[in-house]
Design a protein around this motif. Structure first.
Motif, PDB file in Angstrom:
ATOM      1  N   LEU A  20       0.939  -1.154  -0.097  1.00 25.44           N
ATOM      2  CA  LEU A  20      -0.161   0.003   0.006  1.00 25.44           C
ATOM      3  C   LEU A  20       0.949   1.231   0.136  1.00 25.44           C
ATOM      4  CD1 LEU A  20      -2.871  -0.685   2.844  1.00 25.44           C
ATOM      5  CD2 LEU A  20      -2.987  -0.198   0.314  1.00 25.44           C
ATOM      6  N   THR A  21       0.688   2.184  -1.069  1.00 27.20           N
ATOM      7  CA  THR A  21       1.530   3.366  -0.674  1.00 27.20           C
ATOM      8  C   THR A  21       0.366   4.623  -1.180  1.00 27.20           C
ATOM      9  OG1 THR A  21       3.197   2.237  -2.330  1.00 27.20           O
ATOM     10  CG2 THR A  21       3.151   4.735  -2.308  1.00 27.20           C
ATOM     11  N   ASP A  22       0.721   5.551  -0.020  1.00 30.14           N
ATOM     12  CA  ASP A  22      -0.201   6.793   0.103  1.00 30.14           C
ATOM     13  C   ASP A  22       0.318   7.606   0.842  1.00 30.14           C
ATOM     14  OD1 ASP A  22      -2.108   8.698   0.565  1.00 30.14           O
ATOM     15  OD2 ASP A  22      -3.671   7.332  -0.123  1.00 30.14           O
ATOM     16  N   ASP A  23       0.715   8.965   0.528  1.00 22.27           N
ATOM     17  CA  ASP A  23       1.431   9.844   1.667  1.00 22.27           C
ATOM     18  C   ASP A  23       0.378  10.427   2.442  1.00 22.27           C
ATOM     19  OD1 ASP A  23      -0.172  11.431  -0.281  1.00 22.27           O
ATOM     20  OD2 ASP A  23       1.525  12.814  -0.634  1.00 22.27           O
ATOM     21  N   VAL A  42       0.145  -6.810   4.587  1.00 22.57           N
ATOM     22  CA  VAL A  42       0.174  -5.583   4.172  1.00 22.57           C
ATOM     23  C   VAL A  42       1.466  -5.013   4.485  1.00 22.57           C
ATOM     24  CG1 VAL A  42      -1.010  -3.252   4.059  1.00 22.57           C
ATOM     25  CG2 VAL A  42      -2.256  -5.203   4.197  1.00 22.57           C
ATOM     26  N   ALA A  43       2.251  -4.430   3.558  1.00 25.15           N
ATOM     27  CA  ALA A  43       3.381  -3.484   3.692  1.00 25.15           C
ATOM     28  C   ALA A  43       2.858  -2.256   3.357  1.00 25.15           C
ATOM     29  CB  ALA A  43       4.616  -4.061   2.925  1.00 25.15           C
ATOM     30  N   LYS A  44       3.313  -1.229   4.057  1.00 29.05           N
ATOM     31  CA  LYS A  44       3.262   0.325   3.957  1.00 29.05           C
ATOM     32  C   LYS A  44       3.985   1.096   3.552  1.00 29.05           C
ATOM     33  CE  LYS A  44       1.423   0.939   8.295  1.00 29.05           C
ATOM     34  NZ  LYS A  44       1.072   1.442   9.418  1.00 29.05           N
ATOM     35  N   VAL A  64      -1.319  -1.140  -4.332  1.00 26.87           N
ATOM     36  CA  VAL A  64      -2.404  -0.189  -4.468  1.00 26.87           C
ATOM     37  C   VAL A  64      -1.538   1.270  -4.350  1.00 26.87           C
ATOM     38  CG1 VAL A  64      -4.345   0.685  -3.146  1.00 26.87           C
ATOM     39  CG2 VAL A  64      -4.026  -1.911  -3.282  1.00 26.87           C
ATOM     40  N   LEU A  65      -1.574   1.927  -5.196  1.00 29.90           N
ATOM     41  CA  LEU A  65      -0.771   3.112  -5.628  1.00 29.90           C
ATOM     42  C   LEU A  65      -1.594   4.428  -5.327  1.00 29.90           C
ATOM     43  CD1 LEU A  65       2.126   3.769  -5.826  1.00 29.90           C
ATOM     44  CD2 LEU A  65       1.749   3.341  -8.422  1.00 29.90           C
ATOM     45  N   ASP A  66      -1.337   5.526  -4.709  1.00 36.77           N
ATOM     46  CA  ASP A  66      -2.039   6.626  -4.712  1.00 36.77           C
ATOM     47  C   ASP A  66      -1.295   7.410  -5.994  1.00 36.77           C
ATOM     48  OD1 ASP A  66      -3.504   8.968  -3.904  1.00 36.77           O
ATOM     49  OD2 ASP A  66      -2.001   9.615  -2.550  1.00 36.77           O
ATOM     50  N   LEU A  67      -2.411   8.127  -6.552  1.00 31.42           N
ATOM     51  CA  LEU A  67      -1.858   8.836  -7.795  1.00 31.42           C
ATOM     52  C   LEU A  67      -1.245  10.176  -7.635  1.00 31.42           C
ATOM     53  CD1 LEU A  67      -2.345   8.339 -10.715  1.00 31.42           C
ATOM     54  CD2 LEU A  67      -4.281   9.795 -10.779  1.00 31.42           C
ATOM     55  N   LYS A  68      -1.670  10.790  -6.517  1.00 29.57           N
ATOM     56  CA  LYS A  68      -0.889  12.044  -6.143  1.00 29.57           C
ATOM     57  C   LYS A  68      -0.215  11.986  -4.974  1.00 29.57           C
ATOM     58  CE  LYS A  68      -3.753  14.723  -9.080  1.00 29.57           C
ATOM     59  NZ  LYS A  68      -3.719  15.872  -9.913  1.00 29.57           N
TER      60      LYS A  68
END
Length: 141
Positions: A20-23, A42-44, A64-68
């Motif tokens: 999971l990638t999100d800022d 889940v890895a963050k 799962v990748l955040d766009l911005k």
């Protein structure tokens, strides 16, 4: 055979390995906790750079990748992910009004996209569907 370090997961059946990638840290933690309770490993990652570093060390089934994000655009991270692991299934997560960019991500190999905030059951279903596609691709090689 990959020279990456493999992370083994205890249990009778290995869970789907999800990056999971999100800022947005609070959002990332909520998603991670809810998906972990549904049986995913889940890895963050809190940035595109961190996600790339984690992917260098571990294999994942789905990302799962955040766009911005502040450090890197999600499309750029997607392109790097696909060079590192062409079989990695990537689901783009978009903020309101950025569906056009998410569709652009599909052109660069994303499996699917969802708008934020997303229903956790919808996300879990897409992750399972992406994992199934990866398994089907691997079985046909």
């Amino acid at each position: 055979m990959s020279e990456k370090k493999k992370q083994s997961v205890q249990g009778e059946e290995s869970p789907i390995r999800l990056l999971l990638t999100d800022d947005e840290t609070a959002y990332l933690n909520v998603l991670s906790n809810r998906l972990t309770r549904r049986g995913f490993y889940v890895a963050k990652a809190r940035s595109g750079t961190e996600a790339i570093q984690i992917l260098r060390k571990q294999d994942f089934d789905v990302a799962v990748l955040d766009l911005k994000m502040e450090d890197m655009d999600g499309i750029e991270v997607l392109k790097i992910f696909k060079k590192m692991d062409p079989d990695l299934m990537v689901i783009m997560l978009t903020g309101h009004g950025s569906e056009k960019a998410a569709k652009e991500g599909m052109e660069f190999g994303a499996f699917d996209y969802l708008s934020k905030p997303c229903d956790i059951n919808d996300l879990a279903a897409k992750v399972r569907k992406a994992f199934k596609k990866k398994q089907d691709l691997n079985n046909n090689k």
